[in-house]
Design a protein around this motif. Structure first.
Motif, PDB file in Angstrom:
ATOM      1  N   LEU A   1       1.024  -1.283  -0.131  1.00  0.00           N
ATOM      2  CA  LEU A   1      -0.050  -0.077  -0.006  1.00  0.00           C
ATOM      3  C   LEU A   1       0.925   1.286  -0.035  1.00  0.00           C
ATOM      4  O   LEU A   1       1.323   1.700   1.062  1.00  0.00           O
ATOM      5  N   ASP A   2       1.331   1.456  -1.236  1.00  0.00           N
ATOM      6  CA  ASP A   2       2.618   2.582  -1.444  1.00  0.00           C
ATOM      7  C   ASP A   2       2.341   3.862  -2.101  1.00  0.00           C
ATOM      8  O   ASP A   2       3.317   4.616  -2.438  1.00  0.00           O
TER       9      ASP A   2
ATOM     10  N   ARG B   1      -5.459  -4.125  13.500  1.00  0.00           N
ATOM     11  CA  ARG B   1      -6.280  -4.762  14.818  1.00  0.00           C
ATOM     12  C   ARG B   1      -6.375  -6.399  14.200  1.00  0.00           C
ATOM     13  O   ARG B   1      -6.387  -7.137  15.127  1.00  0.00           O
ATOM     14  N   THR B   2      -6.344  -6.506  13.099  1.00  0.00           N
ATOM     15  CA  THR B   2      -6.635  -7.813  12.635  1.00  0.00           C
ATOM     16  C   THR B   2      -5.479  -8.446  11.750  1.00  0.00           C
ATOM     17  O   THR B   2      -5.125  -9.630  11.726  1.00  0.00           O
ATOM     18  N   GLY B   3      -4.623  -7.423  11.045  1.00  0.00           N
ATOM     19  CA  GLY B   3      -3.611  -7.768  10.293  1.00  0.00           C
ATOM     20  C   GLY B   3      -3.938  -8.078   8.712  1.00  0.00           C
ATOM     21  O   GLY B   3      -3.287  -8.504   7.935  1.00  0.00           O
ATOM     22  N   VAL B   4      -5.325  -7.847   8.633  1.00  0.00           N
ATOM     23  CA  VAL B   4      -5.818  -8.035   7.275  1.00  0.00           C
ATOM     24  C   VAL B   4      -5.355  -6.777   6.346  1.00  0.00           C
ATOM     25  O   VAL B   4      -5.706  -5.874   6.762  1.00  0.00           O
ATOM     26  N   VAL B   5      -4.900  -7.319   5.210  1.00  0.00           N
ATOM     27  CA  VAL B   5      -4.431  -6.299   4.456  1.00  0.00           C
ATOM     28  C   VAL B   5      -5.415  -5.972   3.096  1.00  0.00           C
ATOM     29  O   VAL B   5      -5.489  -6.955   2.398  1.00  0.00           O
ATOM     30  N   PRO B   6      -6.190  -4.925   2.979  1.00  0.00           N
ATOM     31  CA  PRO B   6      -6.906  -4.785   1.991  1.00  0.00           C
ATOM     32  C   PRO B   6      -6.022  -4.290   0.600  1.00  0.00           C
ATOM     33  O   PRO B   6      -5.003  -4.085   0.782  1.00  0.00           O
ATOM     34  N   ASP B   7      -6.704  -4.276  -0.448  1.00  0.00           N
ATOM     35  CA  ASP B   7      -6.111  -3.901  -1.957  1.00  0.00           C
ATOM     36  C   ASP B   7      -5.986  -2.330  -1.964  1.00  0.00           C
ATOM     37  O   ASP B   7      -5.152  -1.742  -2.529  1.00  0.00           O
ATOM     38  N   ILE B   8      -7.003  -1.658  -1.210  1.00  0.00           N
ATOM     39  CA  ILE B   8      -7.233  -0.188  -1.343  1.00  0.00           C
ATOM     40  C   ILE B   8      -7.476   0.320   0.044  1.00  0.00           C
ATOM     41  O   ILE B   8      -8.285  -0.126   0.658  1.00  0.00           O
TER      42      ILE B   8
ATOM     43  N   GLY C   1      -7.144  18.389  10.794  1.00  0.00           N
ATOM     44  CA  GLY C   1      -8.168  19.782  10.870  1.00  0.00           C
ATOM     45  C   GLY C   1      -8.189  20.294   9.816  1.00  0.00           C
ATOM     46  O   GLY C   1      -9.144  21.133   9.443  1.00  0.00           O
ATOM     47  N   MET C   2      -7.431  20.033   8.745  1.00  0.00           N
ATOM     48  CA  MET C   2      -7.681  20.721   7.367  1.00  0.00           C
ATOM     49  C   MET C   2      -8.403  19.562   6.363  1.00  0.00           C
ATOM     50  O   MET C   2      -8.447  18.552   6.422  1.00  0.00           O
ATOM     51  N   PRO C   3      -9.033  20.149   5.329  1.00  0.00           N
ATOM     52  CA  PRO C   3      -9.673  19.219   4.610  1.00  0.00           C
ATOM     53  C   PRO C   3      -8.923  18.146   3.676  1.00  0.00           C
ATOM     54  O   PRO C   3      -7.982  18.899   2.734  1.00  0.00           O
ATOM     55  N   LEU C   4      -8.774  17.056   3.814  1.00  0.00           N
ATOM     56  CA  LEU C   4      -7.960  16.116   3.018  1.00  0.00           C
ATOM     57  C   LEU C   4      -8.445  14.726   3.111  1.00  0.00           C
ATOM     58  O   LEU C   4      -9.025  14.228   4.079  1.00  0.00           O
ATOM     59  N   GLY C   5      -8.457  14.132   1.926  1.00  0.00           N
ATOM     60  CA  GLY C   5      -8.673  12.644   1.921  1.00  0.00           C
ATOM     61  C   GLY C   5      -7.988  12.031   0.866  1.00  0.00           C
ATOM     62  O   GLY C   5      -7.132  12.738   0.571  1.00  0.00           O
ATOM     63  N   GLY C   6      -7.928  10.702   0.756  1.00  0.00           N
ATOM     64  CA  GLY C   6      -7.005  10.077  -0.167  1.00  0.00           C
ATOM     65  C   GLY C   6      -7.248   8.579  -0.286  1.00  0.00           C
ATOM     66  O   GLY C   6      -8.080   8.118   0.991  1.00  0.00           O
ATOM     67  N   PHE C   7      -7.066   7.925  -1.254  1.00  0.00           N
ATOM     68  CA  PHE C   7      -6.982   6.426  -1.430  1.00  0.00           C
ATOM     69  C   PHE C   7      -5.652   5.940  -1.780  1.00  0.00           C
ATOM     70  O   PHE C   7      -4.708   6.733  -2.163  1.00  0.00           O
ATOM     71  N   VAL C   8      -5.297   4.705  -1.104  1.00  0.00           N
ATOM     72  CA  VAL C   8      -4.060   4.207  -0.979  1.00  0.00           C
ATOM     73  C   VAL C   8      -4.232   3.024  -1.640  1.00  0.00           C
ATOM     74  O   VAL C   8      -4.734   1.917  -1.222  1.00  0.00           O
ATOM     75  N   ALA C   9      -3.300   2.642  -2.626  1.00  0.00           N
ATOM     76  CA  ALA C   9      -3.187   1.355  -3.152  1.00  0.00           C
ATOM     77  C   ALA C   9      -1.626   0.934  -3.565  1.00  0.00           C
ATOM     78  O   ALA C   9      -0.739   1.827  -3.250  1.00  0.00           O
TER      79      ALA C   9
END
Ligand code: PLP
Length: 394
Positions: free
Chosen positions: A98-99, A235-242, A252-260
């Protein structure tokens, strides 16, 4: 016209009963109104202000970055130090693979991007999600919302979606070779803090791998220490794709993101190119703020504070006669009262006594406690005393 009258006349609202408290300033776990009242913020902007209000490390980073440069060019074209450093730091902390972080402005946008990426990566269209989950208010993220009540009026939404019951092992068979993505939370937040039962997320991961569907974790409320680990997935160690991030991501500032993975993410740059674009996503001031908040979180080991904070509230409140159950993951807590009337009376009573709490979109019988992770034990005890007084009156 007073400020409140102007607020009601000119600021669009979707809440039928806004809190109407004027905010003058905020610091630590408190915010203050101009009439001299002080409020405990036990919501932290719904998981935004994990490092506390007015955190000086964040303020300094914002000021410095604003003075150096703000918006220069649409996202992802120029090399901007705050973005690069922040993305690299997040990649370092997430499991291997996930980089690659694509920054946006909000959680809904992060979910949109993640779902598009999954469709692009699999060539499939079906999107599976869980009952009791909230993923955002845009039409795509609403299409995977875990309940009909808030979206019925906006149909038609995306076709080819399917809802499963969280924690239902048997329902996993509905995830098939047609499924592009399954989106789930490591702990369901708006469902009223519903934890996965042992083995459920592992089985979900296994089923997704088996049929070639992408597993997307919405960590918008659970990341950055809230549940006792830096990311909820630990908590479980399950690694998703995204992984989808927002809220505390921006400090506190507006920021989002997706990681894959870099490889998966690169699919959005061809056939068609510019598979997702944003003007303001990853704004340098927001990334500087988020990075400062993350470094503060690490330096003060805030993930390690979440569990004792939650445990202290639980020990002080769980035996009260009005409390049916305390559900929690670290410092993400639901105080179950068993009825909507009691929950509303509690939230209103708390506000009248200077404590901001809230309910959950998909659970209206419990109220929420998710304070800044900088809250001290004395502040927990003091606010729990106020909560107890309010519960006494129910
Ligand atoms: N996902 C979860 C779990 C959330 O709690 C929220 C917001 O409450 C979102 C997504 C949407 O984020 P935003 O309001 O930033 O669009």
């Amino acid at each position: 016209m007073t400020l409140r009258e102007q607020f009601l006349k000119h600021v669009g609202q979707t809440s039928p009963s806004p809190l109407m408290i004027e905010v003058e300033r905020a610091e630590g776990v408190f915010f203050h109104s101009p009439d001299g009242r002080r409020y405990y913020d036990l919501i932290a902007g719904v998981g935004v202000n994990n490092v506390g209000h007015g955190n000086t490390a964040v303020i300094e980073a914002v000021q410095q970055q604003a003075a150096e440069y703000m918006h220069v060019m649409v996202y992802g074209e120029t090399v901007e130090r705050p973005q690069v450093r922040y993305a690299a730091r997040i990649a370092e902390l997430l499991p291997e693979g996930l980089d690659s972080v694509y920054f946006l402005n909000s959680g809904s946008e992060a979910v949109e991007g993640a779902l598009k990426l999954a469709k692009r990566a699999t060539g499939r269209t079906e999107l599976v999600s869980m009952r009791g989950s909230y993923h955002g208010s845009t039409q795509g993220s609403m299409s995977v919302m875990g309940g009909e009540e808030y979206r019925r009026a906006f149909r038609p939404l995306l076709p080819d979606t399917r809802l499963l019951d969280y924690n239902d092992f048997d329902a996993l068979r509905h995830i098939t070779a047609r499924t592009a993505a399954v989106i789930a939370e490591p702990v369901q937040s708006e469902g009223g803090v519903r934890l996965p039962v042992a083995g459920y997320l592992e089985a979900l991961r296994e089923r997704c791998t088996e049929v070639g569907a992408m597993l997307v974790f919405d960590e918008i409320q659970t990341a950055f220490g809230r549940t006792g680990t830096m990311f909820g997935l630990e908590r479980t160690g399950v690694v998703p794709d995204i992984v989808c991030l927002a809220k505390a991501l921006g400090g506190g500032m507006p920021l989002g993101g997706f990681v894959a993975s870099r490889e998966t993410m690169s699919l959005l740059s061809s056939d068609p190119p510019l598979g997702h674009i944003t003007t303001f996503g990853g704004h340098p001031v927001c990334c500087a703020a988020g990075l400062a908040a993350l470094e503060y979180t690490l330096e003060h080991d805030l993930p390690a504070r979440a569990e004792p904070i939650g445990a202290l509230y639980e020990s002080l409140l769980s035996s009260h006669r009005a409390v049916q159950e305390v559900r929690r993951a670290g410092a993400l807590m639901a105080i179950e009262l068993g009825s909507r009337e009691k929950m509303l009376a509690a939230v209103q009573g708390l506000l009248a006594r200077g404590v901001l709490s809230d309910w959950f979109l998909f659970c209206d019988t419990a109220f929420r406690i998710s304070p800044p992770l900088t809250i001290t034990d004395a502040q927990v005890a003091d606010s729990a005393e106020i909560i107890t007084e309010v519960l006494d009156s129910l």
